[in-house]
Design a protein around this motif. Structure first.
Motif: not given
Length: 159
Positions: A15, A18, A75, A139, A142, A144
């Motif tokens: 993430s 993003v 993170n 988002v 993106s 992922l």
């Protein structure tokens, strides 16, 4: 005797790009909102409107930045065994900070004669809505992976 354990998977959360993209686009859009709200504030309410547009937009940018910044900070602990607790502690601490900061700013700026409260409100709302739109678009666009920490086995060699 050799250690046959596999190399640990990369624990960097997928993430992060993003969130960085959302911060960059949000900052660019906030710059546009800052100029537009300051100019319109000045046109309709004079100097207090100009300051109201600047303060309202900066508040929206600050709150947007705290959210994404705390997630990026949290993170960094992705490889830790205590990641979930650390993550939620940092993110919830950021939300608490935003709440307290918002209440303090409302009380401090409530009776400020140098600000037009309607322009502050409208520019703050414009900044929040723009932040939400940027988050949704970033988002949605993106890519992922569904599983981020998976190492696939090597295919057997064809002989």
């Amino acid at each position: 005797m050799s250690d046959a354990r596999p190399e640990p998977a990369d624990r960097t959360p997928t993430s992060n790009p993003v969130l960085k993209r959302a911060l960059a686009w949000g900052g660019a859009l906030a710059g546009v909102i800052l100029v537009v709200s300051a100019v319109l504030g000045y046109v309709f309410a004079g100097l207090p409107g100009l300051w109201g547009g600047i303060v309202g937009t900066l508040m929206a940018v600050l709150f947007m930045g705290i959210t994404a910044g705390t997630i990026l900070l949290a993170n960094r602990f992705a490889g830790s065994d205590l990641f979930v607790g650390i993550f939620f502690g940092i993110v919830l601490g950021g939300w608490l900070l935003k709440f307290v900061l918002f209440i303090v700013l409302v009380f401090v700026l409530r009776d400020a004669a140098w600000l037009d409260p309607m322009v502050v409100f409208l520019s703050l709302v414009a900044g929040v809505i723009a932040s939400l739109v940027v988050d949704v678009l970033v988002v949605a666009k993106s890519r992922l992976p569904y599983a981020s920490d998976v190492t696939l086995p090597k295919a057997p060699e064809d002989d």
